[in-house]
Design an enzyme around this catalytic site. Sequence first.
Site, PDB file in Angstrom:
ATOM      1  N   LYS A 180      47.609  36.526  33.819  1.00  0.00           N
ATOM      2  CA  LYS A 180      47.712  35.175  34.397  1.00  0.00           C
ATOM      3  C   LYS A 180      48.445  35.235  35.722  1.00  0.00           C
ATOM      4  O   LYS A 180      48.020  34.665  36.714  1.00  0.00           O
ATOM      5  CB  LYS A 180      48.503  34.276  33.465  1.00  0.00           C
ATOM      6  CG  LYS A 180      47.934  33.400  32.428  1.00  0.00           C
ATOM      7  CD  LYS A 180      46.731  32.604  32.558  1.00  0.00           C
ATOM      8  CE  LYS A 180      45.488  33.379  32.794  1.00  0.00           C
ATOM      9  NZ  LYS A 180      44.585  33.552  31.695  1.00  0.00           N
ATOM     10  N   GLU A 233      46.478  37.207  38.585  1.00  0.00           N
ATOM     11  CA  GLU A 233      45.243  36.626  39.115  1.00  0.00           C
ATOM     12  C   GLU A 233      45.471  35.409  40.008  1.00  0.00           C
ATOM     13  O   GLU A 233      44.725  35.204  40.948  1.00  0.00           O
ATOM     14  CB  GLU A 233      44.203  36.354  38.019  1.00  0.00           C
ATOM     15  CG  GLU A 233      44.503  35.245  37.044  1.00  0.00           C
ATOM     16  CD  GLU A 233      43.371  35.040  36.024  1.00  0.00           C
ATOM     17  OE1 GLU A 233      43.680  34.648  34.900  1.00  0.00           O
ATOM     18  OE2 GLU A 233      42.201  35.255  36.362  1.00  0.00           O
ATOM     19  N   LYS A 269      34.709  32.461  37.894  1.00  0.00           N
ATOM     20  CA  LYS A 269      34.958  31.935  36.554  1.00  0.00           C
ATOM     21  C   LYS A 269      34.118  32.651  35.518  1.00  0.00           C
ATOM     22  O   LYS A 269      34.555  32.930  34.418  1.00  0.00           O
ATOM     23  CB  LYS A 269      34.659  30.436  36.541  1.00  0.00           C
ATOM     24  CG  LYS A 269      34.894  29.747  35.197  1.00  0.00           C
ATOM     25  CD  LYS A 269      36.363  29.732  34.842  1.00  0.00           C
ATOM     26  CE  LYS A 269      36.646  29.152  33.479  1.00  0.00           C
ATOM     27  NZ  LYS A 269      37.978  29.564  32.974  1.00  0.00           N
ATOM     28  N   HIS A 315      58.522  56.180  28.888  1.00  0.00           N
ATOM     29  CA  HIS A 315      57.663  57.370  28.989  1.00  0.00           C
ATOM     30  C   HIS A 315      57.026  57.475  30.371  1.00  0.00           C
ATOM     31  O   HIS A 315      56.073  58.237  30.546  1.00  0.00           O
ATOM     32  CB  HIS A 315      56.591  57.340  27.897  1.00  0.00           C
ATOM     33  CG  HIS A 315      57.176  57.461  26.524  1.00  0.00           C
ATOM     34  ND1 HIS A 315      57.662  58.643  26.027  1.00  0.00           N
ATOM     35  CD2 HIS A 315      57.403  56.529  25.565  1.00  0.00           C
ATOM     36  CE1 HIS A 315      58.145  58.439  24.805  1.00  0.00           C
ATOM     37  NE2 HIS A 315      58.002  57.164  24.509  1.00  0.00           N
ATOM     38  N   GLU A 331      48.377  39.143  28.429  1.00  0.00           N
ATOM     39  CA  GLU A 331      47.849  37.876  28.933  1.00  0.00           C
ATOM     40  C   GLU A 331      48.774  37.288  30.000  1.00  0.00           C
ATOM     41  O   GLU A 331      48.318  36.805  31.036  1.00  0.00           O
ATOM     42  CB  GLU A 331      47.649  36.899  27.757  1.00  0.00           C
ATOM     43  CG  GLU A 331      47.104  35.533  28.119  1.00  0.00           C
ATOM     44  CD  GLU A 331      45.751  35.559  28.839  1.00  0.00           C
ATOM     45  OE1 GLU A 331      45.111  36.607  28.920  1.00  0.00           O
ATOM     46  OE2 GLU A 331      45.361  34.484  29.345  1.00  0.00           O
ATOM     47  N   ASN A 384      20.987  33.954  41.390  1.00  0.00           N
ATOM     48  CA  ASN A 384      22.211  34.438  40.736  1.00  0.00           C
ATOM     49  C   ASN A 384      21.863  35.713  39.999  1.00  0.00           C
ATOM     50  O   ASN A 384      20.798  35.782  39.370  1.00  0.00           O
ATOM     51  CB  ASN A 384      22.716  33.436  39.690  1.00  0.00           C
ATOM     52  CG  ASN A 384      23.379  32.244  40.298  1.00  0.00           C
ATOM     53  OD1 ASN A 384      23.465  32.132  41.516  1.00  0.00           O
ATOM     54  ND2 ASN A 384      23.840  31.331  39.454  1.00  0.00           N
ATOM     55  N   GLY A 385      22.759  36.699  40.008  1.00  0.00           N
ATOM     56  CA  GLY A 385      22.496  37.946  39.274  1.00  0.00           C
ATOM     57  C   GLY A 385      22.369  39.100  40.248  1.00  0.00           C
ATOM     58  O   GLY A 385      22.760  39.000  41.415  1.00  0.00           O
ATOM     59  N   ARG A 400      33.641  28.263  40.028  1.00  0.00           N
ATOM     60  CA  ARG A 400      33.131  29.559  39.581  1.00  0.00           C
ATOM     61  C   ARG A 400      33.500  30.679  40.546  1.00  0.00           C
ATOM     62  O   ARG A 400      33.413  31.842  40.188  1.00  0.00           O
ATOM     63  CB  ARG A 400      31.607  29.499  39.451  1.00  0.00           C
ATOM     64  CG  ARG A 400      31.136  28.544  38.371  1.00  0.00           C
ATOM     65  CD  ARG A 400      29.655  28.309  38.470  1.00  0.00           C
ATOM     66  NE  ARG A 400      28.905  29.519  38.233  1.00  0.00           N
ATOM     67  CZ  ARG A 400      28.415  29.877  37.058  1.00  0.00           C
ATOM     68  NH1 ARG A 400      28.595  29.100  36.011  1.00  0.00           N
ATOM     69  NH2 ARG A 400      27.742  30.996  36.914  1.00  0.00           N
ATOM     70  N   TRP A 450      28.739  34.580  45.637  1.00  0.00           N
ATOM     71  CA  TRP A 450      29.885  35.463  45.441  1.00  0.00           C
ATOM     72  C   TRP A 450      29.364  36.847  45.755  1.00  0.00           C
ATOM     73  O   TRP A 450      28.547  37.405  45.011  1.00  0.00           O
ATOM     74  CB  TRP A 450      30.368  35.359  43.997  1.00  0.00           C
ATOM     75  CG  TRP A 450      31.660  36.063  43.705  1.00  0.00           C
ATOM     76  CD1 TRP A 450      32.924  35.592  43.916  1.00  0.00           C
ATOM     77  CD2 TRP A 450      31.818  37.355  43.101  1.00  0.00           C
ATOM     78  NE1 TRP A 450      33.851  36.512  43.500  1.00  0.00           N
ATOM     79  CE2 TRP A 450      33.204  37.608  42.993  1.00  0.00           C
ATOM     80  CE3 TRP A 450      30.934  38.328  42.651  1.00  0.00           C
ATOM     81  CZ2 TRP A 450      33.719  38.780  42.459  1.00  0.00           C
ATOM     82  CZ3 TRP A 450      31.451  39.496  42.109  1.00  0.00           C
ATOM     83  CH2 TRP A 450      32.829  39.716  42.018  1.00  0.00           C
ATOM     84  N   CYS A 506      28.164  33.177  41.466  1.00  0.00           N
ATOM     85  CA  CYS A 506      27.248  32.352  42.243  1.00  0.00           C
ATOM     86  C   CYS A 506      26.820  31.118  41.451  1.00  0.00           C
ATOM     87  O   CYS A 506      26.780  31.135  40.231  1.00  0.00           O
ATOM     88  CB  CYS A 506      25.998  33.136  42.585  1.00  0.00           C
ATOM     89  SG  CYS A 506      26.326  34.730  43.296  1.00  0.00           S
TER      90      CYS A 506
HETATM   91  O1  M6R Z   1      33.869  33.748  30.003  1.00  0.00           O
HETATM   92  P1  M6R Z   1      34.613  34.888  29.376  1.00  0.00           P
HETATM   93  O2  M6R Z   1      35.641  34.448  28.382  1.00  0.00           O
HETATM   94  O3  M6R Z   1      33.706  35.920  28.780  1.00  0.00           O
HETATM   95  O4  M6R Z   1      35.385  35.588  30.563  1.00  0.00           O
HETATM   96  C1  M6R Z   1      36.101  36.776  30.377  1.00  0.00           C
HETATM   97  C2  M6R Z   1      37.040  37.051  31.528  1.00  0.00           C
HETATM   98  O5  M6R Z   1      36.319  37.143  32.734  1.00  0.00           O
HETATM   99  C3  M6R Z   1      38.095  35.963  31.683  1.00  0.00           C
HETATM  100  O6  M6R Z   1      38.854  35.818  30.516  1.00  0.00           O
HETATM  101  C4  M6R Z   1      39.044  36.287  32.862  1.00  0.00           C
HETATM  102  O7  M6R Z   1      39.800  37.412  32.567  1.00  0.00           O
HETATM  103  C5  M6R Z   1      39.920  35.074  33.176  1.00  0.00           C
HETATM  104  N1  M6R Z   1      39.846  34.754  34.562  1.00  0.00           N
HETATM  105  C6  M6R Z   1      41.350  35.267  32.867  1.00  0.00           C
HETATM  106  O8  M6R Z   1      42.101  34.134  33.183  1.00  0.00           O
END
Ligand code: M6R
Length: 625
Positions: A502, A505, A620, A521, A498, A103-104, A27, A77, A2
């Site tokens: 990527k 997502e 984000k 396995h 990673e 927010n929260g 975000r 959100w 949010c």
């Molecule tokens: O702001 P942060 O680095 O703490 O965020 C952690 C994860 O939410 C963040 O790395 C997320 O996995 C990304 N969207 C990956 O691309």
Amino acid sequence: MCGIVGYVGVRQAAPILLDGLSRLEYRGYDSAGIAVRDEQSAHIEVVKAKGRLTNLMQMTDSGRAVSGTCGIGHTRWATHGEPSALNAHPHYSKEKRVVIVHNGIIENYQELRESLVRKGYTFSTQTDTEAAALLLDSYYAESSAPSPRERALEAIRRMMIRVRGSYALGILFGDQPGVLYAARKDSPLIIGRCEGENEGHVLASDVPAVLGYTRRVVYIDNLEIACLTREELHIYNIDGEELEKPFVEIRWDAAAAEKDGFEHFMMKEIHEQPRAVRDTLSPRIREEEGGRVIDLSDSGMTDEALSGVRRVLLIGCGSAYHVGMAARTVIEQLARVPADAELASEFRYRSPILEEGTLAIVISQSGETADSLAALRLCRERGVPTLAVVNVVGSSIAREADAVLYTWAGPEISVATTKAYSTQLAALYLVAVKLAALRGSIDDAREQALIAELLALPEKIERALADKERLQWFANKMAACRDVFFIGRGLDYAISMEGSLKLKEISYIHSEAYAAGELKHGAISLIEDGVLVVGVATQPELFAKTVSNLTEARSRGAYLMGLTPYGQYAIEDTVNFTVYVPRTEALFATSLAVVPLQLLAYYISCARGLDVDKPRNLAKSVTVE
Ligand code: M6R
């Protein structure tokens, strides 16, 4: 997640709120709303819409249809209650006596709801936020303080004591024209002072929202309350004492948060990696008579403190955790100190054993990730020294850690992290080499060679980027595939994690990272015709083993992509498509191998016509647990 924006000043508020919210779109959100008050009639107009901000813009003629110079806005959100115009913020009490954006999460909202219903309140949404709005309303009504402002401050303080959970709040009281209140606990909030034609104050949950209006901001801390008018800003603690808080200058400007000719922020940020990694490394490498040395003193971490480290914990979520996985190996190999990577979201729940001599490194781009912040607090409570590796200056994790090693990536807008990942890795290489030098586990020649290799990384990342047309071609070919495996061993497994994240997502293709040796396995049963397997083989001593695992996958019908440094041409005998990256010190290969994987995910997402920068369901900055 949010986003909050507020404005009180000489200009019409609605266009400023909408503009600020548009800067927070990255975000992630599913609905949006604004509340603007017209000073003449004391009427507060609330407009809300499900979906993209453009819907709200259309409903308000880009803000022109809503008149008034004081207001609050929000992008939501969904957590409690489906995404809908009804559940969107602002939420308000009867006759809009109290109007809030939040927010929260209000954790005890059920209990608050029940007690407010007993008092005669009725609820019209499914949100936790409405409970906070009505609670505030009840305290405001009950207050007998002499002035409206004192009543508001008393009500906000009582509410802060009563609610559990996290919040950043923007608040309007129906009978107080031209005044905006804010309060915070565990969710970021800043206030900027605007001068000239925008004279007044802006409130926001994140810096990009205010950059078009000011660069002078105050960070609101936990359990603080702010009262803003056009001319004045007062900040109080929860005991009602007024605080003197300094304004700080934001170093990056609005242009840094623009796309700069790229189609998407993600592509722009991928291309910023050489610069960002250079900015993170170079200022911390000093020339001395005997050679180059790493100087981490800007972090507040002394060499003495580092010398005493006997164990390292690397804590983070998502990509930050993947950085921890790679850094663990680099630290152990170079400094011969036991190191573990920990998922922040799991860390607290297993009552971790934290012995003396442990250094907890919390890795976070935003510095606001709720689980990472909670892990940091647990370490601090247990007396473990903490070092934050954070990108957002002044964020909660940066402020609460004992020391902060900032990554100088600049604002990262795309939800999928790229340059923040690369700079976190670079910062942790510095820590690894420094620790190794202090402990004497590497000799001078090795230290100099490693530092030289670090300084060469930005240019090598640049070269890794040069192969993007081939990757685009391959991505177009693969855009329709349904399952992708990323496999590798050791550091290559960390890179695979990673690469897989990527891809999933932003392309919504199912993908998994597997330790290459583990495939047989169990997961090998999923390999069949049409499955893409990406084999990462940057570690010379593991190359042959990973290639064998690729061969096993090929025998079951997989289509293979190999990712390896130039010179390892034998891989071509096994795979269908190869991507080469420049050679470097094997321990730093992650920094180069990740680039093609970022590009692959990016191009596949584009080929599938998806919203690269704002993937569905994701935010984000994940400020809820
Ligand atoms: O702001 P942060 O680095 O703490 O965020 C952690 C994860 O939410 C963040 O790395 C997320 O996995 C990304 N969207 C990956 O691309």
